[in-house]
Design an enzyme around this catalytic site. Structure first.
Site, short mmCIF file in Angstrom:
data_model
loop_
_atom_site.label_atom_id
_atom_site.label_comp_id
_atom_site.label_asym_id
_atom_site.label_seq_id
_atom_site.Cartn_x
_atom_site.Cartn_y
_atom_site.Cartn_z
N THR A 12 29.53 25.69 85.51
CA THR A 12 28.63 24.96 84.48
C THR A 12 29.37 24.02 83.71
O THR A 12 28.84 23.34 82.85
CB THR A 12 28.03 26.18 83.38
OG1 THR A 12 29.18 26.78 82.56
CG2 THR A 12 27.29 27.15 84.39
N ILE A 15 32.60 18.78 85.26
CA ILE A 15 32.74 18.40 86.60
C ILE A 15 32.04 19.46 87.65
O ILE A 15 31.57 19.04 88.53
CB ILE A 15 34.16 17.88 86.97
CG1 ILE A 15 34.21 16.99 88.29
CG2 ILE A 15 35.17 19.20 87.09
CD1 ILE A 15 33.58 15.79 88.08
N ARG A 35 30.96 33.06 83.71
CA ARG A 35 31.29 34.09 82.90
C ARG A 35 30.17 34.70 82.22
O ARG A 35 29.13 34.02 81.65
CB ARG A 35 32.30 33.53 81.88
CG ARG A 35 33.59 33.24 82.15
CD ARG A 35 34.17 32.30 81.18
NE ARG A 35 33.39 31.16 80.63
CZ ARG A 35 33.42 30.99 79.48
NH1 ARG A 35 33.95 31.83 78.36
NH2 ARG A 35 32.36 29.83 79.00
N LYS A 44 23.66 26.35 79.33
CA LYS A 44 24.26 26.74 80.71
C LYS A 44 23.27 27.57 81.47
O LYS A 44 23.15 27.52 82.69
CB LYS A 44 25.60 27.65 80.40
CG LYS A 44 26.70 26.99 79.93
CD LYS A 44 27.94 27.72 79.49
CE LYS A 44 29.01 26.73 79.04
NZ LYS A 44 29.92 26.61 79.89
N LYS A 132 49.01 22.72 85.24
CA LYS A 132 48.50 22.30 86.51
C LYS A 132 49.68 22.57 87.54
O LYS A 132 49.43 23.11 88.65
CB LYS A 132 47.75 21.03 86.47
CG LYS A 132 46.63 21.00 86.02
CD LYS A 132 46.06 19.66 86.10
CE LYS A 132 44.58 19.77 85.17
NZ LYS A 132 43.37 18.62 85.25
N HIS A 270 48.37 10.61 77.18
CA HIS A 270 47.74 10.27 78.61
C HIS A 270 47.73 8.80 78.86
O HIS A 270 47.79 8.47 79.92
CB HIS A 270 46.31 11.07 78.44
CG HIS A 270 46.56 12.44 78.59
ND1 HIS A 270 45.32 13.29 78.22
CD2 HIS A 270 47.62 13.26 78.36
CE1 HIS A 270 45.82 14.50 78.34
NE2 HIS A 270 47.01 14.53 78.34
N1 LIG Z 1 40.42 12.91 85.60
C1 LIG Z 1 39.59 12.83 84.47
O1 LIG Z 1 39.41 12.01 83.92
C2 LIG Z 1 39.24 14.12 83.84
C3 LIG Z 1 38.25 14.31 82.95
C4 LIG Z 1 38.05 15.68 82.40
C5 LIG Z 1 38.42 16.83 82.81
N2 LIG Z 1 39.11 16.43 84.10
C6 LIG Z 1 39.80 17.76 84.86
O2 LIG Z 1 38.64 18.69 85.31
C7 LIG Z 1 38.89 19.80 85.21
C8 LIG Z 1 37.54 20.47 84.47
O3 LIG Z 1 37.44 20.00 83.55
P1 LIG Z 1 35.92 19.81 82.78
O4 LIG Z 1 35.81 18.94 81.71
O5 LIG Z 1 35.02 19.70 83.81
O6 LIG Z 1 35.94 21.47 82.08
P2 LIG Z 1 34.62 22.01 80.82
O7 LIG Z 1 33.47 21.27 81.04
O8 LIG Z 1 35.39 21.72 79.58
O9 LIG Z 1 34.80 23.49 81.18
C9 LIG Z 1 34.57 23.71 82.37
C10 LIG Z 1 34.31 25.47 82.48
O10 LIG Z 1 35.34 26.32 82.05
C11 LIG Z 1 34.89 27.50 81.50
N3 LIG Z 1 35.44 27.86 80.53
C12 LIG Z 1 35.39 27.38 79.24
N4 LIG Z 1 35.75 28.19 78.18
C13 LIG Z 1 36.33 28.95 79.06
C14 LIG Z 1 37.23 30.54 78.60
N5 LIG Z 1 37.47 30.58 77.21
N6 LIG Z 1 37.71 31.34 79.40
C15 LIG Z 1 37.40 30.84 80.89
N7 LIG Z 1 36.87 29.89 81.42
C16 LIG Z 1 36.30 28.97 80.18
C17 LIG Z 1 33.39 27.45 81.59
O11 LIG Z 1 32.68 28.10 82.51
P3 LIG Z 1 31.73 29.12 82.67
O12 LIG Z 1 31.00 28.77 81.31
O13 LIG Z 1 30.70 28.11 83.87
O14 LIG Z 1 32.02 30.24 83.06
C18 LIG Z 1 33.07 25.90 81.65
O15 LIG Z 1 31.83 25.35 82.02
C19 LIG Z 1 40.13 20.26 84.50
O16 LIG Z 1 41.26 20.29 85.36
C20 LIG Z 1 40.10 18.92 83.68
O17 LIG Z 1 41.56 18.51 83.36
C21 LIG Z 1 39.84 15.30 84.44
#
Ligand SMILES: NC(=O)c1ccc[n+]([C@@H]2O[C@H](COP(=O)([O-])OP(=O)(O)OC[C@H]3O[C@@H](n4cnc5c(N)ncnc54)[C@H](OP(=O)(O)O)[C@@H]3O)[C@@H](O)[C@H]2O)c1
Length: 311
Positions: A12, A15, A35, A44, A132, A270
């Site tokens: 959820t 990405i 979760r 969500k 990572k 970064h």
């Molecule tokens: N290249 C770029 O520009 C860029 C930008 C942003 C992120 N990223 C990378 O993309 C990846 C995903 O990032 P995102 O921004 O999509 O993530 P996000 O929206 O912040 O979170 C992804 C999911 O992590 C789970 N989560 C949140 N808190 C948690 C906890 N306490 N314990 C376990 N799971 C938890 C939740 O899943 P559920 O609620 O569905 O269970 C949430 O939906 C990361 O590796 C990040 O570094 C890259």
């Protein structure tokens, strides 16, 4: 039609939703782990319902519930994890379960950014990268088949914000002035989130991507900051007032200045790696895999057309 059954973990998120939608669009039997705590978040839950309506199977399973997780893993072939970078260590629970299940043909750890193995990382923004790297080494040591996705800069996060530190996290383009990193001539790579989903889903059944890193670098989305600013100026029909932030100033005024909150200092670190050191753009070797070469049929979103949305 996608052949492999895919489980998206932490689906959820920002990405994760694009990965789920792309897996469904490409016809993969798509399983979604969420979760149980996420059931308290109405947005969500609505998103999960949209996944279900589109054909996904939903599993409200905690990563702490090892036995349930192993049962779930036994029903799929490929696992894509999109957990937040603040909770990357949660993946060790998943990796242990994958090892026990023993049937997973490919694991995609939560990466989707820079290729974390290429360069040293700068504190205080280094933790997510070193986490990572550690996950990669664990996956490899356990002999779990993998694909690493290096998706470079998410457009939604970084393109309209023009990597400005003040204000940080303003996701619309500047109106009057812009601070340019360095001389503005370092090449950056931009990717629309929907296309990250599409290319990731395309790689699932592709044997060329087994135990490899796939870089997402479509040619029209390699732009320097000067080019990005010039495109935006042409869209709005006016010149922005420009100032330039040198590497030395970035370190002294932001990365090392503890008056700023941790998030600003980490983001500045970064930005040093991406906009000054140029980590995203390097010469590919003959064996490196690039998504727009592997999947030329994808009509990807260009950075220019994305900026057009803000006019
Ligand atoms: N290249 C770029 O520009 C860029 C930008 C942003 C992120 N990223 C990378 O993309 C990846 C995903 O990032 P995102 O921004 O999509 O993530 P996000 O929206 O912040 O979170 C992804 C999911 O992590 C789970 N989560 C949140 N808190 C948690 C906890 N306490 N314990 C376990 N799971 C938890 C939740 O899943 P559920 O609620 O569905 O269970 C949430 O939906 C990361 O590796 C990040 O570094 C890259």
């Amino acid at each position: 039609m996608g052949e492999n059954r895919v489980l998206v973990v932490s689906a959820t998120g920002y990405i994760g939703r694009h990965i789920v939608n792309a897996c469904l669009e490409q016809g993969h039997p798509t399983f979604v782990q969420v979760r149980p705590e996420a059931a308290r978040d109405v947005e969500k839950v609505q998103l999960v319902l949209s996944f279900r309506r589109a054909g996904a199977k939903i599993f409200w399973v905690s990563l702490d519930d090892h036995d349930e997780l192993v049962k779930l893993l036994k029903q799929v072939d490929v696992v894509i994890c999109t957990v937040s970078h603040f909770h990357l260590d949660e993946q060790y629970k998943l990796i242990n379960a994958i090892k026990e299940a023993g049937n997973i043909k490919k694991f995609y750890p939560s990466e989707f950014g820079t290729d974390v193995d290429r360069n040293p990382h700068i504190p205080p923004g280094d933790k997510l990268f070193t986490d990572k790297v550690a996950i990669r080494r664990t996956v490899e040591a356990l002999g779990i088949p993998y694909t690493y996705i290096s998706a470079n800069c998410f457009m939604g996060f970084f393109l309209p914000s023009f990597a400005q530190l003040e204000p940080l996290c303003k996701f619309v383009p500047p109106g009057d002035s812009v601070v340019i990193h360095g001389d503005g001539n370092v090449k950056i790579v931009w990717m629309a989130e929907k296309d990250i989903g599409t290319y990731t889903a395309k790689s699932i059944d592709d044997p060329r991507t087994l135990n490899r890193t796939v870089y997402f670098r479509p040619p029209k989305n390699v732009l320097t900051m000067n080019e990005q600013v010039a495109i935006w100026e042409s869209k709005i029909g006016k010149a922005l007032k420009k100032s330039y932030l040198s590497e030395k100033e970035l370190f002294a005024k932001y990365i090392q200045d503890e008056k700023h909150p941790w998030l600003t200092r980490a983001a500045a670190a970064h930005m040093y790696e991406i906009f000054h050191r140029g980590d995203l753009y390097f010469d590919f070797g003959p064996d490196d895999l690039e998504a727009s070469v592997l999947y030329p049929e994808v009509e990807y979103t260009t950075a220019e057309s994305y900026l057009e949305l803000f006019v």
